[in-house]
Design a protein around this motif. Structure first.
Motif, PDB file in Angstrom:
ATOM      1  N   THR A   1       0.848  -1.185   0.000  1.00 16.57           N
ATOM      2  CA  THR A   1       0.000   0.000   0.000  1.00 16.57           C
ATOM      3  C   THR A   1       0.884   1.235   0.000  1.00 16.57           C
ATOM      4  N   CYS A   2       0.675   2.116  -0.979  1.00 18.93           N
ATOM      5  CA  CYS A   2       1.483   3.329  -1.071  1.00 18.93           C
ATOM      6  C   CYS A   2       0.981   4.321  -0.024  1.00 18.93           C
ATOM      7  N   ILE A   3       1.860   4.720   0.893  1.00 18.98           N
ATOM      8  CA  ILE A   3       1.456   5.631   1.956  1.00 18.98           C
ATOM      9  C   ILE A   3       1.844   7.072   1.675  1.00 18.98           C
ATOM     10  N   SER A   4       2.601   7.299   0.598  1.00 18.99           N
ATOM     11  CA  SER A   4       2.965   8.680   0.271  1.00 18.99           C
ATOM     12  C   SER A   4       2.178   9.223  -0.914  1.00 18.99           C
ATOM     13  N   ASP A   5       1.433   8.370  -1.615  1.00 21.84           N
ATOM     14  CA  ASP A   5       0.604   8.816  -2.740  1.00 21.84           C
ATOM     15  C   ASP A   5      -0.630   7.929  -2.797  1.00 21.84           C
ATOM     16  N   SER A   6      -1.727   8.408  -2.250  1.00 20.01           N
ATOM     17  CA  SER A   6      -2.941   7.598  -2.149  1.00 20.01           C
ATOM     18  C   SER A   6      -3.569   7.296  -3.511  1.00 20.01           C
ATOM     19  N   ARG A   7      -3.093   7.956  -4.567  1.00 18.79           N
ATOM     20  CA  ARG A   7      -3.624   7.663  -5.913  1.00 18.79           C
ATOM     21  C   ARG A   7      -3.070   6.362  -6.466  1.00 18.79           C
ATOM     22  N   GLU A   8      -1.985   5.882  -5.889  1.00 20.48           N
ATOM     23  CA  GLU A   8      -1.395   4.617  -6.337  1.00 20.48           C
ATOM     24  C   GLU A   8      -2.263   3.457  -5.853  1.00 20.48           C
ATOM     25  N   PRO A   9      -2.652   2.562  -6.753  1.00 20.37           N
ATOM     26  CA  PRO A   9      -3.441   1.406  -6.306  1.00 20.37           C
ATOM     27  C   PRO A   9      -2.591   0.431  -5.502  1.00 20.37           C
TER      28      PRO A   9
END
Length: 99
Positions: free
Chosen positions: A57-65
């Motif tokens: 889970t990307c925690i620095s860019d929430s747009r990343e799935p």
């Protein structure tokens, strides 16, 4: 109310959607950085029928799935090097909505 005014000034707390509050790790979670300097949380999710998964889970860019890979029940992300986790992240399929 603001001093000298009879009208209250609404206070709105702004939150940055790209930053999440620091939380203490549960012990099995790892934080890694990808080639684009994004931060990813990596942890094992235990399935009901023994189908465990490694979740990214990307925690620095929430747009990343988020991404996921099937893993054995003995998998522990703390035992894997960051280079290997980055390699797995690049090859993990993206999670999407079920239709």
């Amino acid at each position: 109310m603001f001093s000298g005014s009879s009208h209250p000034i609404p206070i709105q707390f702004l939150s940055n959607p790209y930053l999440r509050p620091h939380r203490r790790s549960s012990g099995g979670e790892r934080i890694i950085e990808d080639e684009s300097v994004r931060l990813w949380s990596v942890y094992r999710s235990q399935g009901v029928a023994g189908g465990d998964a490694m979740i990214f889970t990307c925690i620095s860019d929430s747009r990343e799935p988020s991404r996921a890979l099937a893993v054995s029940p003995s998998f522990d992300p703390r035992d894997i090097s960051e280079d290997t986790l980055r390699h797995l992240l690049r090859h993990a399929p993206r999670l999407g909505n079920l239709a």
